[in-house]
Design a protein around this motif. Structure first.
Motif, PDB file in Angstrom:
ATOM      1  N   UNK A   1     -52.446 101.097  13.165  1.00  0.00           N
ATOM      2  CA  UNK A   1     -52.833 102.441  13.578  1.00  0.00           C
ATOM      3  C   UNK A   1     -51.737 103.447  13.200  1.00  0.00           C
ATOM      4  N   UNK A   2     -52.144 104.610  12.708  1.00  0.00           N
ATOM      5  CA  UNK A   2     -51.162 105.624  12.348  1.00  0.00           C
ATOM      6  C   UNK A   2     -50.502 106.187  13.602  1.00  0.00           C
TER       7      UNK A   2
ATOM      8  N   UNK B   1     -59.429  98.032  10.445  1.00  0.00           N
ATOM      9  CA  UNK B   1     -59.708  97.023   9.418  1.00  0.00           C
ATOM     10  C   UNK B   1     -60.539  97.659   8.331  1.00  0.00           C
ATOM     11  N   UNK B   2     -60.342  97.194   7.117  1.00  0.00           N
ATOM     12  CA  UNK B   2     -61.188  97.605   6.006  1.00  0.00           C
ATOM     13  C   UNK B   2     -61.405  96.411   5.093  1.00  0.00           C
TER      14      UNK B   2
ATOM     15  N   UNK C   1     -56.625 105.427  20.412  1.00  0.00           N
ATOM     16  CA  UNK C   1     -57.174 104.071  20.467  1.00  0.00           C
ATOM     17  C   UNK C   1     -58.105 104.020  21.676  1.00  0.00           C
ATOM     18  N   UNK C   2     -59.399 104.008  21.425  1.00  0.00           N
ATOM     19  CA  UNK C   2     -60.386 103.955  22.504  1.00  0.00           C
ATOM     20  C   UNK C   2     -60.540 102.508  22.976  1.00  0.00           C
TER      21      UNK C   2
ATOM     22  N   UNK D   1     -63.635  98.942  10.469  1.00  0.00           N
ATOM     23  CA  UNK D   1     -63.600  98.885  11.926  1.00  0.00           C
ATOM     24  C   UNK D   1     -62.580  99.918  12.373  1.00  0.00           C
ATOM     25  N   UNK D   2     -62.949 100.697  13.371  1.00  0.00           N
ATOM     26  CA  UNK D   2     -62.083 101.789  13.831  1.00  0.00           C
ATOM     27  C   UNK D   2     -61.838 101.691  15.333  1.00  0.00           C
ATOM     28  N   UNK D   3     -60.934 102.540  15.793  1.00  0.00           N
ATOM     29  CA  UNK D   3     -60.590 102.589  17.213  1.00  0.00           C
ATOM     30  C   UNK D   3     -61.317 103.723  17.909  1.00  0.00           C
ATOM     31  N   UNK D   4     -62.425 104.151  17.378  1.00  0.00           N
ATOM     32  CA  UNK D   4     -63.208 105.229  17.970  1.00  0.00           C
ATOM     33  C   UNK D   4     -64.115 105.850  16.931  1.00  0.00           C
TER      34      UNK D   4
END
Length: 120
Positions: A57-58, A31-32, A63-64, A18-21
């Protein structure tokens, strides 16, 4: 039949993220999950080991808001217990590496959940 014989020496690992964009260069991995597959007594695939991490988050990550709305992740929730990306990936790679030895496989093969969407 052994796992290595069933898939020509490969260890199957199912991965979902799961990503932020949608931009892998700028957007955070949030998430992984990696599931290493094995066999049951009847030779059917089963989840052998599951590794799941909430990821911090790095620094400077994009972050969308629409991505967070879609995946429902609250990155500020203190109960998320997020870890640095390097830690999550290192633990997954170590576990996969250990399972390669245990199962006598030559390499792992990624079985992606919705892989085309997550490819980046």
């Amino acid at each position: 039949m052994t796992l290595k014989d069933r898939i020509r020496g490969y260890l199957p690992v199912v991965v979902d993220v799961e990503t932020a964009g949608f931009n892998e260069n700028t957007d955070a991995l949030l998430e992984i999950c990696a599931i290493i597959l094995g066999f049951d007594d009847n030779g059917n695939f089963i989840p052998k080991k599951t590794l799941h991490f909430h990821v911090e988050p790095f620094k400077g990550a994009n972050i969308e808001p629409s991505a967070l709305k879609f995946n429902g992740i609250d990155i500020d929730n203190p109960f998320r217990l997020a870890v640095p990306e390097k830690q999550a990936l290192s633990e997954i790679f170590k576990c996969v590496s250990d399972e390669l030895v245990i199962e006598d496989c030559t390499r792992a093969i990624l079985v992606g959940h919705n892989a085309f969407f997550d490819l980046g």
